[in-house]
Design an enzyme around this catalytic site. Sequence first.
Site, PDB file in Angstrom:
ATOM      1  CG  LEU A   1      34.378  -8.136  11.875  1.00 62.48           C
ATOM      2  CD1 LEU A   1      33.612  -9.454  12.318  1.00 62.48           C
ATOM      3  CD2 LEU A   1      33.449  -7.076  12.167  1.00 62.48           C
TER       4      LEU A   1
ATOM      5  CB  CYS B   1      43.923  -9.184   9.600  1.00 61.69           C
ATOM      6  SG  CYS B   1      42.281 -10.171   9.726  1.00 61.69           S
TER       7      CYS B   1
END
Length: 462
Positions: free
Chosen positions: A153, A263
């Site tokens: 995502l 991330c």
Amino acid sequence: MKIAIIGTGYVGLVSAACLASWGHEVVGIDKDAGKIASLRQGIMPIYEPGLEELISQAVGQGLLSFTTSAAPAIAGADIVMIAVGTPPRLRDGEADLSFIYAAAKEIAASLNGFTVVVTKSTVPVGTGDDIERIIARTRPDARFAIASNPEFLRQGSAVADFQAPDRVVIGVDDERAGVLLQELYEPLRLQGIPVMTTQRRTSELIKYAANAFLAVKISYINEMADLCESVGADVRDVALGMGLDRRIGAACLHAGPGYGGSCFPKDTLALLRTSQDHGVSLRIIQESIVANDARKRRMALKVLNALGGNSEGRSVAILGLTFKPETDDMREAASIPLIEALQRVGLHIRAHDPQGMANARSLLNDVEFFDDPYECASGADVVVMMTDWKALKRLDLGRLAQVVRNRVLVDFRHVFDPVEARQHGFSLSTIGVQQEAAPEMTKQAPPVVTRIRHHTPVMQNR
């Protein structure tokens, strides 16, 4: 199916909302009572386009609920998903798995009947084995299987990414778990989206490998941008010429101030630590991390050069603070080291962001925040475009020219048209093209800032 999701952060909340929209009964679990109370009232803990509406609809249909009581939700679930944080440890950069292990113990205590325990959190290779051992040791009688189902995502488009991903990766060492998860993602397979089943350890590595590769692409094009500035080339055309090669592709070839977010920095570092633990050298990944850190420091020098090297008594307007648009996330945002570096040389910082100021206030000191971008730029000696929000890309340069003290723009996102900027009298400095000479600065001293004004942030009710 009945699904329990432990953790209501970006991954857990988006997964819960989307799975409920497919008709599953989903319970979101979190130990933070305040967050659960807010979710029950329809107040979102994060900004993510489309998420609030999706949750409201699912809750209204009785398909989605939130609780701090994990036991009943886990006991009645076919699938339990772990979506807790795995931040880097301060001492060595390895992924902190304490939340994962705590969740595994909590799951073990409440299992009732065969249950598939799915790790959606980004975890190092072998974490599924650890979870399996914890549950088996805690509940020898439990019937369960451990699976890996990494998320891909992107913040700012997470809902769309879940509903129409490039692929779904399922990592299982148990046939029953594989069948159940294939059934879960059947709506996507029917749309022609690849649903890939592999071994659990392979699945765990895929997420790290993908993020680290994209981080390398970003670091590579940023270094090409520096070369372009030196030789008189334009990095935008270089990136276009590279991206049209189908073997390379255009994704992550946009030169900028360096990658950030929840991330890429965390995952590249965790992958590097994993490789070191196994005696494998990942020199390309290591150099990407070094290059990205250096990139963020270099951006401060670019701002100083735009000011002619003179920082005394000057103020900088930073437009956009979050690491990317369409999110309020400030984790590893390039704006943080930039602002801190500029403050160290005596520059006063004025800042605006459409959604991120509440989070920025907890991370930045001695910064003057503004709800309005033109008010933020008022009296500034240089305006820095840091994050390319849609609202900021639509700024009126004519109006901006009337409020700034000196018409100097530093554009880290290639938002402003150079011709239009010059028409309004701006000197424009950007990334990956040769720079204009620094303008003569206004000699009049700016007013002394006697206090920091705290304006009401845009996202106060989110």
